[in-house]
Design a protein around this motif. Sequence first.
Motif, short mmCIF file in Angstrom:
data_model
loop_
_atom_site.label_atom_id
_atom_site.label_comp_id
_atom_site.label_asym_id
_atom_site.label_seq_id
_atom_site.Cartn_x
_atom_site.Cartn_y
_atom_site.Cartn_z
N PHE A 140 -2.23 3.23 0.85
CA PHE A 140 -1.88 1.89 0.41
C PHE A 140 -2.46 0.83 1.35
CE2 PHE A 140 2.20 3.60 -1.77
CZ PHE A 140 1.47 3.94 -2.89
N HIS A 141 -2.47 1.11 2.65
CA HIS A 141 -3.11 0.16 3.58
C HIS A 141 -4.59 0.02 3.25
CE1 HIS A 141 0.02 -1.04 6.35
NE2 HIS A 141 0.41 0.21 6.53
N ALA A 142 -5.25 1.12 2.96
CA ALA A 142 -6.67 1.07 2.62
C ALA A 142 -6.88 0.29 1.31
CB ALA A 142 -7.23 2.48 2.48
N TYR A 143 -6.03 0.54 0.34
CA TYR A 143 -6.12 -0.16 -0.94
C TYR A 143 -5.97 -1.66 -0.74
CZ TYR A 143 -5.42 -0.88 -5.99
OH TYR A 143 -5.53 -1.28 -7.30
N MET A 144 -4.96 -2.03 0.03
CA MET A 144 -4.72 -3.46 0.29
C MET A 144 -5.95 -4.12 0.92
SD MET A 144 -1.41 -4.69 -0.23
CE MET A 144 -0.99 -5.72 1.18
N ALA A 145 -6.60 -3.40 1.82
CA ALA A 145 -7.76 -3.97 2.52
C ALA A 145 -8.95 -4.19 1.59
CB ALA A 145 -8.17 -3.05 3.67
N LEU A 146 -8.96 -3.49 0.46
CA LEU A 146 -10.06 -3.63 -0.50
C LEU A 146 -9.85 -4.76 -1.49
CD1 LEU A 146 -10.74 0.13 -1.38
CD2 LEU A 146 -12.07 -1.34 0.15
N LEU A 147 -8.64 -5.29 -1.56
CA LEU A 147 -8.34 -6.31 -2.56
C LEU A 147 -9.02 -7.63 -2.23
CD1 LEU A 147 -4.55 -5.67 -3.25
CD2 LEU A 147 -6.53 -4.86 -4.54
N PRO A 148 -9.55 -8.31 -3.24
CA PRO A 148 -10.18 -9.61 -3.00
C PRO A 148 -9.15 -10.70 -2.78
CG PRO A 148 -10.13 -9.14 -5.34
CD PRO A 148 -9.58 -7.92 -4.66
N LYS A 149 -9.56 -11.75 -2.13
CA LYS A 149 -8.69 -12.90 -1.97
C LYS A 149 -8.66 -13.67 -3.30
CE LYS A 149 -9.57 -13.41 2.97
NZ LYS A 149 -8.47 -12.47 3.26
N GLY A 150 -7.58 -14.32 -3.57
CA GLY A 150 -7.45 -15.05 -4.83
C GLY A 150 -6.10 -14.81 -5.45
N PHE A 184 3.76 -3.88 1.70
CA PHE A 184 2.91 -3.83 0.51
C PHE A 184 3.44 -4.72 -0.61
CE2 PHE A 184 2.76 0.51 2.47
CZ PHE A 184 1.53 0.34 3.11
N ALA A 185 3.83 -5.94 -0.25
CA ALA A 185 4.38 -6.86 -1.24
C ALA A 185 3.40 -7.12 -2.38
CB ALA A 185 4.79 -8.17 -0.57
N ARG A 186 2.13 -7.22 -2.05
CA ARG A 186 1.12 -7.49 -3.09
C ARG A 186 1.06 -6.35 -4.11
NH1 ARG A 186 -0.88 -9.35 -6.97
NH2 ARG A 186 -3.13 -9.51 -7.34
N LEU A 187 1.19 -5.12 -3.65
CA LEU A 187 1.16 -3.99 -4.57
C LEU A 187 2.37 -4.01 -5.49
CD1 LEU A 187 -0.10 -1.08 -2.28
CD2 LEU A 187 -1.40 -2.88 -3.46
N LEU A 188 3.50 -4.43 -4.97
CA LEU A 188 4.70 -4.52 -5.80
C LEU A 188 4.57 -5.63 -6.84
CD1 LEU A 188 7.48 -3.96 -3.12
CD2 LEU A 188 6.51 -2.29 -4.72
N GLU A 189 3.86 -6.70 -6.50
CA GLU A 189 3.60 -7.77 -7.47
C GLU A 189 2.74 -7.24 -8.62
OE1 GLU A 189 1.66 -10.86 -5.33
OE2 GLU A 189 3.48 -11.58 -4.33
N ILE A 190 1.73 -6.45 -8.27
CA ILE A 190 0.87 -5.86 -9.29
C ILE A 190 1.68 -4.92 -10.18
CG2 ILE A 190 -1.10 -4.31 -9.67
CD1 ILE A 190 -2.21 -5.44 -6.97
N GLU A 191 2.52 -4.13 -9.57
CA GLU A 191 3.37 -3.20 -10.32
C GLU A 191 4.28 -3.97 -11.29
OE1 GLU A 191 6.27 0.55 -9.30
OE2 GLU A 191 6.53 -1.30 -8.14
N GLU A 192 4.88 -5.04 -10.82
CA GLU A 192 5.78 -5.82 -11.67
C GLU A 192 5.04 -6.39 -12.87
OE1 GLU A 192 8.99 -9.54 -11.35
OE2 GLU A 192 7.65 -9.09 -9.67
#
Length: 212
Positions: A140-150, A184-192
């Motif tokens: 999940f840390h690796a995934y987060m690091a790949l996400l674009p800003k925006g 991993f708050a951003r990942l939880l936003e995507i999940e929601e």
Amino acid sequence: MMVLYSYWRSTTSYRVRIGLNMKGLAYESRSIDLVAGAQRSEDFAAINPSRGVPALVLEDGTVLTQSMAILDYLDQRVPEPAFLPSDPTQRAKVSAAAQVIAMDIHPVNNLKVVGRLKGEHGASQDDGVAWMRHWMTEGFHAYMALLPKGDHVFSFADTPQICDICLVAQLYNAHRWGVDMSPFARLLEIEEAAMALESFQRAKPEAQPDAS
């Protein structure tokens, strides 16, 4: 009608259910109880020599295995909504994020891997859970690091793509095994956002006929 051999808690089966729903394709679901070892039967091995789920039997009897290969087939068969962007660079980035889940996290957390740790190497149940939490957290840390800003709704776009399919299925396991999701708050936003969609809702493990 296509037949999907799956198990309700299988994250790879979860991916394919989401994909089938997103493409609007009808299918019949047949349960392979992984906990009971149904995947190791000779009858099922004739369908999938890897003795795992999912396996998708097409209308003409052709059998497809491996969730990522099945998702690729679905994307070729029904181009919209697309699982991958058309731009080659963006396509590679979305694919890489999906592969963090499918190739880095999932293989080492697979039921047969954790089972071997316990059976052949003396790991306890707690050891097995710690092992799974470790690799999910790393991934999940690796995934987060790949996400674009925006301010995209999903990982790379405002519509779900193959990386989001993989992510949401893996997050089910993360919740199940008590991964600390505070970083991993951003990942939880995507999940929601994903779980607000009918295609994801109908695919969730608890909604499956073999859920127990």
